[in-house]
Design an enzyme around this catalytic site. Structure first.
Site, PDB file in Angstrom:
ATOM      1  NE  ARG A 154      18.753 -28.279  11.911  1.00 38.46           N
ATOM      2  CZ  ARG A 154      18.436 -27.474  10.902  1.00 38.46           C
ATOM      3  NH1 ARG A 154      19.374 -27.063  10.083  1.00 38.46           N
ATOM      4  NH2 ARG A 154      17.188 -27.089  10.719  1.00 38.46           N
ATOM      5  CE  LYS A 155      21.069 -34.072  20.087  1.00 41.41           C
ATOM      6  NZ  LYS A 155      19.743 -34.256  19.478  1.00 41.41           N
TER       7      LYS A 155
END
Ligand code: 5IU
Length: 475
Positions: free
Chosen positions: A306-307
């Site tokens: 998802r960073k």
């Protein structure tokens, strides 16, 4: 060197703060000189002169309003920092030496705000270890070390080492300047002068990039056994060893059906399945359940890439949903370490410590990205500080990650293409493992776009694993 500086050196020699002969150091080594500036507290005039030199040295920073705080390295530099603080009107902080014993106790005494710039003052530098400890504690308290001033550099490579680590560090005197003046003034003999210079030449500290060599040379099994390796990192390492695979597949497909299909095909060959669930259409709770069943059956972990990059509170909120099913997540370090504290709290609250981990993005594989070397260095520090939850870094170059108790995950692997039209740059499995120092390699399109993803995954798995074995056997 001006007359004031010469005078200070002569005075220091006179009061016995600079000694020449044969001395046993704390380390057990024998030295031809000994610097003990503790005595200066008993010579207020000399102390004042030394502190004036330090004050002059930092005046430019003060004029430019860079520093907001001063901090002396305990103990000898504390009175020096105090006098400089009074001279310059810069408020002072004290780093407690003992706080470590009690874990939760405050590391820094005095008043400060998050992000304040601090000038660190130290009396003598040899290896630089105690300065580094101070810098680390200040950074843990969200302070920024803008400069380090050392009175005497023993010239054994410590100053250079810290400077290479990105610290803005300077010394007022070097030991060579000191012995040159003392010889010229007839205070020490030719022979003593020569002994000191020979000593410095023969006692340079080893440059400790050896940690780096250690990580890439150590086998996964040895790394799992290290005391500082966290439970979750041990879990990943054990899984990798058991399945003999350091392949992570990026399942960047469009629909839930495609996701499950590719997961089934590659499941026997991977240690991690990397997902972008937010990009997949039609994902339901049953899709996630199905993925989890596969993960259990075939022994792999699920990593949601998802960073996350928001402020701590928002990241914590986002993570609340992910913690339920993603063994691992990725985050950007742009908002600083406290964001990881939020994640750690969430993991502790759900009783999943040792089962959840985070990879931090320290570098990107795409052309034109904005990550600087300093950003990468600072990211490594954050990873080290939050080892309970951080399992490693996502990075592209060898030498970024020294610690053998953390993992390097590297995307951008493809044997049939050199890149795409949107900036992606590919390398081969052997580039990634041998040259770039990756522990785990991420392959996406190279596998899911292949005619036979299962066979292709097996091929990548074997190629990556054999290169890893080659790497650790080349000791
Ligand atoms: N990914 C990169 N490069 C990076 C980072 C992540 O490629 O620097 I951080 C992700 C993006 C994609 C996967 O999910 O790894 C690589 O997929 P391909 O092998 O299809 O390029």
């Amino acid at each position: 060197m001006n007359t004031d500086q010469r005078g200070i050196i002569l005075n220091l020699h006179e009061i016995g703060a600079l000694k020449f002969g044969t001395f046993q150091l704390k380390s057990g080594e024998t030295s031809t000189f000994y610097i003990d500036l503790r005595v200066i507290v008993s010579y207020p005039k000399l102390l004042q002169q030394i502190c004036s030199l330090v004050s002059v040295t930092i005046q430019k920073d003060i004029d430019e309003k860079i520093p907001t705080r001063l901090c002396g390295v305990p103990y000898t530099a504390l009175p020096i920092a105090t006098v400089v603080s009074i001279n310059t009107n810069l408020p002072m902080l004290i780093r407690r030496k003992e706080a470590k014993l009690y874990g939760t106790k405050k590391l820094i005494d005095g008043e400060y705000s998050c992000g304040d710039d601090v000038i660190v003052i130290e009396d003598v530098i040899s290896s630089g270890a105690s300065i580094l400890e101070t810098v680390e504690d200040l950074e843990k308290s969200n302070l920024n070390v803008s400069r380090v001033i050392v009175l005497v550099d023993r010239q054994q490579g410590g100053l250079q080492r810290l400077s290479n680590k990105g610290l803005n560090i300077t010394s007022i005197f070097t030991i060579t300047q000191i012995v040159d003046i003392l010889k010229r003034e007839g205070k020490i003999s030719e022979e003593k002068h020569k002994n000191v210079l020979d000593y410095i030449k023969n006692h340079q500290i080893k440059n400790d990039d050896s940690d780096m060599i250690l990580r890439t040379k150590l086998a996964f099994q040895q790394r799992a056994e290290l005391g500082e390796t966290s439970k979750i990192t041990q879990k990943i390492l054990k899984l990798i060893i058991e399945k003999k695979t350091n392949l992570c597949v990026a399942a960047d497909v469009e629909s839930a059906d495609q996701l499950l299909k590719i997961a089934e095909q590659v499941a026997p060959h991977i240690c991690i399945l990397k997902t972008h669930i937010d990009a997949v259409i039609g994902v339901t709770e049953s899709t996630i359940k199905h993925l989890q069943q596969l993960a259990k059956q075939y022994n792999f972990l699920i990593m949601e890439d998802r960073k996350m990059a928001d402020i701590g509170n928002t990241v914590k909120l986002q993570y609340k949903k992910l913690v339920k099913w993603a063994d691992l997540v990725t985050v950007h370090s742009v908002s600083g370490g406290l964001m990881l504290k939020g994640i750690l709290e969430e993991v502790q609250q759900t009783d999943l410590l040792d089962k959840r981990g985070v990879f931090i993005i320290a570098e990107l594989s795409c052309e034109g990205n904005l990550i600087s070397q300093q950003y990468t260095k600072d990211t490594v520090k954050i990873a080290e500080d939050y080892k309970d939850i951080v399992v490693g870094l996502v990075c592209q170059t060898n030498g970024v990650l020294p610690s053998p108790s953390l993992l390097q995950l590297t995307p951008g692997v493809n044997i049939t293409s050199s890149g795409d039209s949107l900036g992606q740059k590919y390398q081969t499995p052997s580039d990634i493992i041998l040259t770039k120092g990756a522990d785990i390699a991420v392959v996406g399109r190279g596998i899911y776009e292949a005619t036979n993803p299962a066979e292709t995954a097996k091929y990548y798995k074997e190629s990556l694993w054999n290169t890893y074995l080659e790497r650790v056997s080349n000791q």
